[in-house]
Scaffold this motif. Structure first.
Motif, short mmCIF file in Angstrom:
data_model
loop_
_atom_site.label_atom_id
_atom_site.label_comp_id
_atom_site.label_asym_id
_atom_site.label_seq_id
_atom_site.Cartn_x
_atom_site.Cartn_y
_atom_site.Cartn_z
N VAL A 71 0.76 -1.15 0.13
CA VAL A 71 -0.17 0.06 0.01
C VAL A 71 0.88 1.27 0.00
O VAL A 71 0.48 2.38 -0.78
CB VAL A 71 -1.06 0.03 1.16
CG1 VAL A 71 -1.70 1.49 1.36
CG2 VAL A 71 -2.11 -1.12 1.13
N ARG A 74 2.40 1.63 -3.39
CA ARG A 74 1.18 2.09 -4.49
C ARG A 74 1.09 3.59 -4.22
O ARG A 74 0.62 4.29 -5.11
CB ARG A 74 0.07 1.28 -4.33
CG ARG A 74 0.34 -0.21 -4.80
CD ARG A 74 0.71 -0.27 -6.14
NE ARG A 74 0.99 -1.51 -6.84
CZ ARG A 74 2.12 -2.20 -7.32
NH1 ARG A 74 3.13 -1.38 -7.55
NH2 ARG A 74 2.29 -3.31 -7.67
N ASN A 75 0.89 3.89 -2.95
CA ASN A 75 0.60 5.45 -2.59
C ASN A 75 1.57 6.35 -3.07
O ASN A 75 1.44 7.63 -3.62
CB ASN A 75 0.48 5.60 -0.94
CG ASN A 75 -1.15 5.08 -0.67
OD1 ASN A 75 -1.82 4.87 -1.46
ND2 ASN A 75 -1.16 4.77 0.58
N LYS A 76 2.97 5.98 -3.09
CA LYS A 76 3.99 6.75 -3.60
C LYS A 76 3.77 6.68 -4.95
O LYS A 76 4.26 7.88 -5.59
CB LYS A 76 5.26 6.19 -3.06
CG LYS A 76 6.35 6.95 -3.62
CD LYS A 76 7.84 6.65 -2.98
CE LYS A 76 8.90 7.26 -3.45
NZ LYS A 76 10.14 7.53 -2.79
N LYS A 78 1.32 7.18 -6.92
CA LYS A 78 0.55 7.97 -7.46
C LYS A 78 1.14 9.50 -7.76
O LYS A 78 0.77 10.16 -8.57
CB LYS A 78 -0.64 8.39 -6.48
CG LYS A 78 -1.54 6.94 -6.13
CD LYS A 78 -2.45 7.12 -5.04
CE LYS A 78 -3.32 5.99 -4.81
NZ LYS A 78 -4.18 6.02 -3.66
#
Length: 130
Positions: A71, A74-76, A78
Protein backbone atom coordinates in the motif's frame (compact mmCIF):
# COMPACT_ATOMS: atom_id res chain seq x y z
CA UNK A 1 14.03 -22.32 -18.34
CA UNK A 2 17.08 -20.57 -19.65
CA UNK A 3 19.25 -17.74 -18.42
CA UNK A 4 17.80 -14.30 -18.94
CA UNK A 5 18.83 -12.27 -21.97
CA UNK A 6 18.61 -9.08 -19.89
CA UNK A 7 19.18 -8.89 -16.16
CA UNK A 8 16.08 -8.35 -14.07
CA UNK A 9 16.63 -6.67 -10.73
CA UNK A 10 14.53 -8.10 -7.92
CA UNK A 11 13.95 -6.82 -4.43
CA UNK A 12 13.23 -9.86 -2.28
CA UNK A 13 11.35 -8.80 0.86
CA UNK A 14 11.47 -11.80 3.18
CA UNK A 15 12.24 -12.17 6.87
CA UNK A 16 13.05 -15.89 6.85
CA UNK A 17 16.78 -16.44 6.17
CA UNK A 18 16.26 -19.96 4.79
CA UNK A 19 13.67 -18.68 2.29
CA UNK A 20 16.01 -15.80 1.39
CA UNK A 21 18.84 -18.21 0.59
CA UNK A 22 16.62 -20.63 -1.34
CA UNK A 23 15.11 -17.92 -3.53
CA UNK A 24 18.43 -16.09 -3.94
CA UNK A 25 20.24 -19.24 -5.09
CA UNK A 26 17.41 -20.31 -7.42
CA UNK A 27 17.14 -16.93 -9.12
CA UNK A 28 20.85 -16.09 -9.24
CA UNK A 29 21.63 -19.04 -11.48
CA UNK A 30 19.21 -17.64 -14.08
CA UNK A 31 20.85 -14.22 -14.11
CA UNK A 32 18.58 -12.27 -11.78
CA UNK A 33 20.14 -9.46 -9.73
CA UNK A 34 18.71 -9.82 -6.22
CA UNK A 35 18.71 -7.45 -3.29
CA UNK A 36 17.21 -8.52 0.04
CA UNK A 37 15.14 -6.62 2.59
CA UNK A 38 14.21 -8.31 5.88
CA UNK A 39 10.94 -6.44 6.37
CA UNK A 40 8.68 -3.87 4.78
CA UNK A 41 10.44 -0.85 6.25
CA UNK A 42 13.80 -2.04 4.89
CA UNK A 43 12.10 -2.53 1.51
CA UNK A 44 10.83 1.06 1.49
CA UNK A 45 14.30 2.28 2.46
CA UNK A 46 15.90 0.31 -0.40
CA UNK A 47 13.28 1.49 -2.89
CA UNK A 48 14.09 5.09 -1.95
CA UNK A 49 17.73 4.50 -2.95
CA UNK A 50 17.51 2.07 -5.88
CA UNK A 51 15.14 1.02 -8.60
CA UNK A 52 14.04 -2.54 -9.26
CA UNK A 53 12.16 -4.35 -12.01
CA UNK A 54 10.18 -6.51 -9.57
CA UNK A 55 9.44 -6.99 -5.88
CA UNK A 56 8.87 -10.42 -4.34
CA UNK A 57 6.98 -9.58 -1.15
CA UNK A 58 6.41 -11.90 1.79
CA UNK A 59 3.08 -11.18 3.44
CA UNK A 60 3.87 -11.88 7.08
CA UNK A 61 6.90 -10.00 8.43
CA UNK A 62 7.81 -8.07 11.56
CA UNK A 63 7.91 -4.26 11.69
CA UNK A 64 5.86 -3.78 8.50
CA UNK A 65 4.08 -6.62 6.70
CA UNK A 66 3.86 -7.12 2.96
CA UNK A 67 0.34 -5.75 2.60
CA UNK A 68 1.18 -2.49 4.41
CA UNK A 69 4.37 -2.17 2.39
CA UNK A 70 2.55 -2.68 -0.90
CA UNK A 71 0.00 0.00 0.00
CA UNK A 72 2.86 2.40 0.82
CA UNK A 73 4.54 1.65 -2.51
CA UNK A 74 1.30 2.15 -4.44
CA UNK A 75 0.60 5.43 -2.62
CA UNK A 76 4.03 6.75 -3.58
CA UNK A 77 3.48 5.67 -7.18
CA UNK A 78 0.49 8.01 -7.39
CA UNK A 79 2.98 10.89 -7.45
CA UNK A 80 5.45 9.28 -9.87
CA UNK A 81 3.09 7.69 -12.42
CA UNK A 82 5.28 4.57 -12.35
CA UNK A 83 4.27 1.01 -11.57
CA UNK A 84 6.53 -1.53 -9.89
CA UNK A 85 5.33 -5.12 -10.30
CA UNK A 86 4.87 -6.85 -6.94
CA UNK A 87 4.36 -10.59 -6.46
CA UNK A 88 3.15 -11.61 -3.02
CA UNK A 89 4.64 -14.67 -1.33
CA UNK A 90 2.85 -16.59 1.40
CA UNK A 91 2.72 -20.04 2.94
CA UNK A 92 -1.08 -19.88 2.76
CA UNK A 93 -2.84 -21.08 -0.36
CA UNK A 94 -6.36 -19.85 0.29
CA UNK A 95 -8.22 -18.00 -2.47
CA UNK A 96 -9.00 -15.27 0.08
CA UNK A 97 -5.24 -14.65 0.50
CA UNK A 98 -4.82 -14.17 -3.24
CA UNK A 99 -7.76 -11.76 -3.27
CA UNK A 100 -6.28 -9.88 -0.29
CA UNK A 101 -2.95 -9.53 -2.11
CA UNK A 102 -4.58 -8.19 -5.26
CA UNK A 103 -6.89 -5.89 -3.26
CA UNK A 104 -3.83 -4.34 -1.56
CA UNK A 105 -2.17 -3.60 -4.91
CA UNK A 106 -0.03 -6.64 -5.62
CA UNK A 107 0.08 -7.77 -9.23
CA UNK A 108 0.23 -11.48 -8.54
CA UNK A 109 0.56 -14.01 -5.75
CA UNK A 110 2.61 -17.17 -5.22
CA UNK A 111 2.41 -19.79 -2.52
CA UNK A 112 5.53 -21.05 -0.78
CA UNK A 113 7.58 -23.10 -1.20
CA UNK A 114 8.98 -21.02 -4.06
CA UNK A 115 8.27 -22.63 -7.43
CA UNK A 116 10.50 -21.55 -10.33
CA UNK A 117 8.07 -22.60 -13.05
CA UNK A 118 5.25 -20.61 -11.48
CA UNK A 119 7.61 -17.67 -11.00
CA UNK A 120 8.60 -17.64 -14.68
CA UNK A 121 4.92 -17.98 -15.65
CA UNK A 122 4.20 -14.88 -13.55
CA UNK A 123 7.08 -12.99 -15.18
CA UNK A 124 5.59 -13.73 -18.59
CA UNK A 125 2.14 -12.66 -17.37
CA UNK A 126 3.61 -9.38 -16.08
CA UNK A 127 5.48 -8.80 -19.35
CA UNK A 128 8.94 -8.93 -17.76
CA UNK A 129 10.08 -11.79 -20.00
CA UNK A 130 8.83 -13.34 -23.26
Amino acid sequence: MEKLENHISVLLVEDNVLNQKLIFLNLSKYGFKIDIANNGQEALDKLALSSYDLVLMDLMMPIMDGLETTVAIRNKEKTTNEHLPIIGLTANTYDADRDKCLDHGMDEYMAKPFDLQEFFKNLRFLGLIK
